[in-house]
Design a protein around this motif. Structure first.
Motif, PDB file in Angstrom:
ATOM      1  N   LEU A  53      63.156  66.718  23.185  1.00 46.83           N
ATOM      2  CA  LEU A  53      63.120  67.782  24.185  1.00 46.83           C
ATOM      3  C   LEU A  53      63.195  67.204  25.585  1.00 46.83           C
ATOM      4  CD1 LEU A  53      62.755  70.889  24.558  1.00 46.83           C
ATOM      5  CD2 LEU A  53      60.287  70.444  24.725  1.00 46.83           C
ATOM      6  N   VAL A  84      58.229  68.952  31.328  1.00 50.36           N
ATOM      7  CA  VAL A  84      58.317  70.135  30.474  1.00 50.36           C
ATOM      8  C   VAL A  84      57.019  70.926  30.625  1.00 50.36           C
ATOM      9  CG1 VAL A  84      58.501  70.978  28.104  1.00 50.36           C
ATOM     10  CG2 VAL A  84      59.852  69.004  28.822  1.00 50.36           C
ATOM     11  N   ALA A 138      65.032  71.974  27.684  1.00 51.62           N
ATOM     12  CA  ALA A 138      63.869  72.860  27.746  1.00 51.62           C
ATOM     13  C   ALA A 138      64.015  73.942  28.796  1.00 51.62           C
ATOM     14  CB  ALA A 138      62.601  72.047  28.028  1.00 51.62           C
TER      15      ALA A 138
END
Length: 308
Positions: free
Chosen positions: A133, A91, A62
């Motif tokens: 992710l 994130v 990310a």
């Protein structure tokens, strides 16, 4: 690697869910994949490069925080995803809002492999486009390979999509290079001793002692005091430049600059215990570097030969 699609052997233990569906033990899958890797390299190594979109579940970096520092490949994969399993508060939520509006979002924090692997496998087998992710780059302290091995052993192909790691965002914020001619010829990415690393496995003092190394310490905000005390005890120059960049590239980014002797007090005064990168070495300030050969006489060697 041939083991990535091999059927389960009798030696691999099963667990059974409440619905009566057999699940493979992720640890057994990891062990099997590791043994297979010793025997033979995965053919995909020679068939794909890092920028290729491949079959399976991509493990996407990310980046350090700012949504604009996500790679183009990562952005495209997230925008097409049906399910995004992400690393929680590591994130930036702005990135999720910007690129994952159409996807189901699952926070991986607090979930073990026994929950994550069936979740991603089932979604992929149902025909959903799945993205895993990770923060930063999954190759740096990302614990990605164990998930990938477990999925591969379940017959789900996976691949890496690189991301910008926080050390590079921190150097950009500090307006310096991690490597500088006559200042820093090497970069060490490391972490301090603690639950994961024993005292013997902590090599920070050795890296700093080399002199021409920029030492980038991940996962060590809570241990800044202990780390600096050990460096001082080992006789390192207390005036060695040191910086701590909290949440590099995030909206609340903060930069603390000092020395091995002073940085711990300043970090404690700021109250940070996590989510910061520590950099040690003369490259922190960028002072004292020499002009490189790249744009000097060495760069003109071709034209000089042509004119002879």
């Amino acid at each position: 690697m041939t083991s990535s699609t091999d059927p389960k052997t009798d030696s691999e233990p099963d667990t059974t869910s409440d619905e009566g569906v057999q699940q493979r033990d992720p640890q057994a899958a990891i062990d099997a994949q590791s043994e297979g890797r010793r025997a033979e390299l995965d053919d995909r190594i020679f068939e794909h490069s890092a920028g290729d979109q491949q079959e399976g579940v991509p493990f996407v970096g990310a980046g350090p925080g700012d949504p604009r520092l996500l790679t183009v490949a990562g952005k495209e994969l997230l925008e097409a995803a049906d399910l995004v399993v992400h690393a929680g508060s590591l994130v930036n939520s702005e990135l999720l809002d910007a690129y994952c509006a159409q996807a189901e979002l699952v926070n991986s924090v607090g979930k073990d492999l026994e929950e994550l692997i069936p979740l991603m496998r089932d979604a992929y087998e149902d025909g959903d486009t799945v993205v895993r992710l990770h923060s930063g780059d999954p190759a740096i302290y990302g614990a990605a390979l164990e998930q990938m091995d477990a999925l591969e052993h379940e017959g789900v192909p996976t691949y890496f999509v690189p991301g910008v790691t926080s050390a590079f965002a921190a150097s950009a914020t500090l307006r310096t290079q991690l490597t500088l001619n006559e200042v820093a010829n090497h970069v060490a990415i490391t972490r301090p001793q603690g639950k994961t690393l024993t005292e013997d496995e902590d090599h920070i003092s050795e890296f700093v002692g080399m002199g021409d190394v920029t030492t980038c310490i991940y996962l060590g905000t809570h241990a800044v005091r202990d780390t600096m005390d050990r460096l001082l005890e080992d006789g390192h120059d207390p005036e060695t430049p040191t910086a701590v960049v909290y949440h590099a590239s995030w909206p609340d980014e903060d930069v603390i600059v000092g020395t091995i002797e002073t940085i711990a007090d300043r970090v404690e005064d700021a109250g940070y215990r996590a989510s910061a990168l520590v950099l040690i070495g003369d490259a922190v300030t960028g002072a004292g570097y020499e002009r490189s050969f790249l744009y000097g006489d060495w760069a003109n060697r071709g034209s000089e030969r042509t004119s002879e």
